[in-house]
Scaffold this active site. Structure first.
Site, PDB file in Angstrom:
ATOM      1  N   THR A  82       0.831  -1.202   0.000  1.00  0.00           N
ATOM      2  CA  THR A  82       0.000   0.000   0.000  1.00  0.00           C
ATOM      3  C   THR A  82       0.862   1.247   0.000  1.00  0.00           C
ATOM      4  OG1 THR A  82      -1.973   0.985   1.020  1.00  0.00           O
ATOM      5  CG2 THR A  82      -0.279   0.201   2.522  1.00  0.00           C
ATOM      6  N   ASN A  83       0.220   2.412   0.020  1.00  0.00           N
ATOM      7  CA  ASN A  83       0.894   3.701   0.066  1.00  0.00           C
ATOM      8  C   ASN A  83       0.569   4.387   1.379  1.00  0.00           C
ATOM      9  OD1 ASN A  83       2.282   4.231  -2.338  1.00  0.00           O
ATOM     10  ND2 ASN A  83       0.409   4.716  -3.418  1.00  0.00           N
ATOM     11  N   ARG A  84       1.418   5.320   1.806  1.00  0.00           N
ATOM     12  CA  ARG A  84       1.092   6.099   3.010  1.00  0.00           C
ATOM     13  C   ARG A  84       0.061   7.145   2.637  1.00  0.00           C
ATOM     14  NH1 ARG A  84       5.977   8.266   6.578  1.00  0.00           N
ATOM     15  NH2 ARG A  84       4.240   9.158   7.728  1.00  0.00           N
ATOM     16  N   SER A  85      -1.158   6.950   3.053  1.00  0.00           N
ATOM     17  CA  SER A  85      -2.187   7.966   2.806  1.00  0.00           C
ATOM     18  C   SER A  85      -3.308   7.739   3.796  1.00  0.00           C
ATOM     19  CB  SER A  85      -2.733   7.824   1.386  1.00  0.00           C
ATOM     20  OG  SER A  85      -3.943   8.545   1.254  1.00  0.00           O
TER      21      SER A  85
ATOM     22  N   ALA B 110      -3.898   8.127  -3.329  1.00  0.00           N
ATOM     23  CA  ALA B 110      -2.504   7.709  -3.447  1.00  0.00           C
ATOM     24  C   ALA B 110      -2.523   6.292  -4.023  1.00  0.00           C
ATOM     25  CB  ALA B 110      -1.835   7.722  -2.083  1.00  0.00           C
TER      26      ALA B 110
END
Ligand code: CTP
Length: 212
Positions: free
Chosen positions: A21-24, A88
């Site tokens: 995943t992405n940091r969001s 993101a």
């Protein structure tokens, strides 16, 4: 007006219990959705998994992977006058999703990743969207230059850029400091809460639509 907003991260499955995943946190996208709904606009919020309660009075389309988000946007964007891409999205996903949980074996494990579709980049070319198009650029260096590149490549009317290397703003923070990058000018906005910026941004984006 009808406003489509993407928000939050995407999750790209590795096996039944793991994902990339992405940091969001999704806070900026949800603040935009809230601000637009409060102004009486119809909001279609296409969101990856977040911890945030869904604001009242919006059409909520939950998604998980970039491929899910792509399909949801492809379906809904035709109904929108304005599309704002605050999600993101993971640029890559595992080439194969293991059917069973991957067990430990050697000291290293190599994952093969393949490119995900660029949802914002498909808006003009593939979805033939001709409303006002707004992208986001989360950068760690050369913020203005990178944001302008995205604006041109993806056919945006506006790119909202921020410097995610700063600890006091962005990602999990409730505050943000952004640059509005238009084709012909750059407008810095003062550091403010994401809620306040949501209202300011919606106001300016509606102005773009009314001028088009
Ligand atoms: N975006 C998208 N689909 C993707 C990737 C990004 O819709 N698969 C959107 C984001 O929601 C954001 C903008 O595109 O509005 C910024 O994307 P980013 O990944 O930073 O841009 P790229 O041109 O892919 O540049 P980079 O090389 O920095 O990854």
């Amino acid at each position: 007006m009808t406003i489509l907003i993407t928000a939050g991260p995407t999750r790209e499955a590795i096996d039944p219990v793991r994902y990339l995943t992405n940091r969001s946190s999704g806070k900026m996208g949800y603040a935009l959705a809230d601000a637009a709904a409060q102004k009486g606009h119809r909001v279609i919020l296409v969101s990856g998994p977040t911890e945030i309660d869904v604001p009242d009075g919006i059409d909520f389309i939950p998604t998980e992977s970039a491929a899910d988000m792509y399909q949801a946007v492809e379906y809904w964007i035709g109904k929108a006058d304005i599309a704002i891409f605050a999600a993101a999205v993971a640029d890559y996903r595992p080439a194969l999703i293991a059917e069973q949980k991957i067990k430990k074996s050697g000291d290293t494990l190599t994952l093969e990743l393949v490119r995900n579709p660029d949802i914002l980049g498909s808006a003009r070319s593939t979805f033939e969207f001709n409303g006002v198009l707004v992208g986001f650029a989360a950068e760690t260096e050369d913020v203005e230059e990178n944001a302008l590149g995205k604006l041109e490549r993806k056919g945006c009317d506006l790119v909202v850029a921020n410097d995610v290397s700063r600890k006091d703003i962005g990602f999990d923070s409730n505050e943000n400091e952004i640059l509005l990058v238009y084709p012909d000018r750059i407008v810095p906005l003062e550091k403010a809460t994401k809620e306040h910026l949501g209202h300011l941004l919606i106001e300016r984006i509606i102005r773009l639509k009314n001028a088009s």
